[in-house]
Write an enzyme that holds these catalytic residues in place. Sequence first.
Site, short mmCIF file in Angstrom:
data_model
loop_
_atom_site.label_atom_id
_atom_site.label_comp_id
_atom_site.label_asym_id
_atom_site.label_seq_id
_atom_site.Cartn_x
_atom_site.Cartn_y
_atom_site.Cartn_z
N GLY A 8 5.10 -79.64 -4.14
CA GLY A 8 5.96 -78.51 -3.81
C GLY A 8 5.42 -77.23 -4.39
O GLY A 8 6.15 -76.35 -4.85
N ALA A 9 4.08 -77.08 -4.34
CA ALA A 9 3.41 -75.99 -5.05
C ALA A 9 3.14 -74.76 -4.18
O ALA A 9 2.57 -73.79 -4.68
CB ALA A 9 2.09 -76.48 -5.63
N GLY A 12 7.93 -70.85 -4.62
CA GLY A 12 8.96 -71.02 -5.63
C GLY A 12 8.45 -71.45 -6.98
O GLY A 12 7.45 -70.96 -7.50
N GLY A 14 7.08 -74.23 -8.04
CA GLY A 14 5.78 -74.87 -8.09
C GLY A 14 4.65 -73.87 -8.11
O GLY A 14 3.71 -73.99 -8.90
N SER A 128 18.36 -81.56 -10.70
CA SER A 128 19.31 -80.46 -10.53
C SER A 128 20.65 -80.85 -11.15
O SER A 128 21.02 -82.03 -11.16
CB SER A 128 19.51 -80.14 -9.05
OG SER A 128 20.56 -79.19 -8.88
N TYR A 155 22.08 -84.12 -1.01
CA TYR A 155 21.24 -83.45 -2.00
C TYR A 155 21.60 -83.89 -3.41
O TYR A 155 20.72 -84.25 -4.21
CB TYR A 155 21.40 -81.93 -1.87
CG TYR A 155 20.62 -81.16 -2.89
CD1 TYR A 155 19.23 -81.11 -2.83
CD2 TYR A 155 21.26 -80.48 -3.92
CE1 TYR A 155 18.49 -80.42 -3.78
CE2 TYR A 155 20.54 -79.78 -4.88
CZ TYR A 155 19.16 -79.75 -4.81
OH TYR A 155 18.44 -79.06 -5.75
#
Length: 274
Positions: A8-9, A12, A14, A128, A155
């Site tokens: 997820g880089a 955001g 990442g 989260s 989620y």
Amino acid sequence: MQTIVITGASDGIGAAAARQLKTGGHRVVLVGRSPAKTEALAREIDAPFHVADYARLSEVKRLAGELAAYERIDVLANNAGGIMGPRTVTEDGFEKTFQVNHLAGFLLTRLLMDRLAASDARVIQTSSFAANVWGRGLDVDDLNQTRGYSPTSAYGRSKLANILFTRELDRRHRADGIAAVAFHPGFVRSNFAEDTTFFMRWFYHTPLRYLATISPETSARRLVALCEGAPGRDWQPGEVYLKRARMPVAFRDDGSVARALWERSEDMVAPFLG
């Protein structure tokens, strides 16, 4: 110098963490879904990169093969994820939120286990606080959430799965040298929730978001601190953190749910483990 793989880089947290870690002298390996964004960041910070769509487990297996070519992986940061819209089933037959947020990272970690153990690696999960708000209805007999689906429940339950995975990874593999930890990054200004039409998109993608969310750079420092910190000294393996403190988890588990989740996850990804 550590070799740190960040999924997820491409955006955001990442991307921000990758920049900070590269500045700190580490070898950063980027993994993203978007070829254009991931390659652009790779050029910016002079880092190797790989592309994989977590909605396709075949791509996760290919990715693991590519990453196994690195001599060491000191840190695997399982940061990829998101909140989706209406219930969608992937080509692999799994509910998309569960697959992207938990199952794909589980598979990647399992496929890299030998390399991680040989490197005395840290495995970091981006979870989260939503696990406490929407995740308490997690049912290991309905991980595809065929009953009572909503984007937020899917989620929250996937984020709880991240925490339970961290606990079970610690239980199974601490003796092998792997240190597992999870953390809540905060409500971050990024492209998170761009794939949903649910209210979370409004929260993250209107001007009001600046009143309630933190910058990716600020949140990334939490991830960087875990990457650079020493397990057992700076943070405790098997735990989940909110800022510098351990985050209470509302879901009560004596370990049996974490073990069942691991076993069910292994069954789901079994075709890709051979």
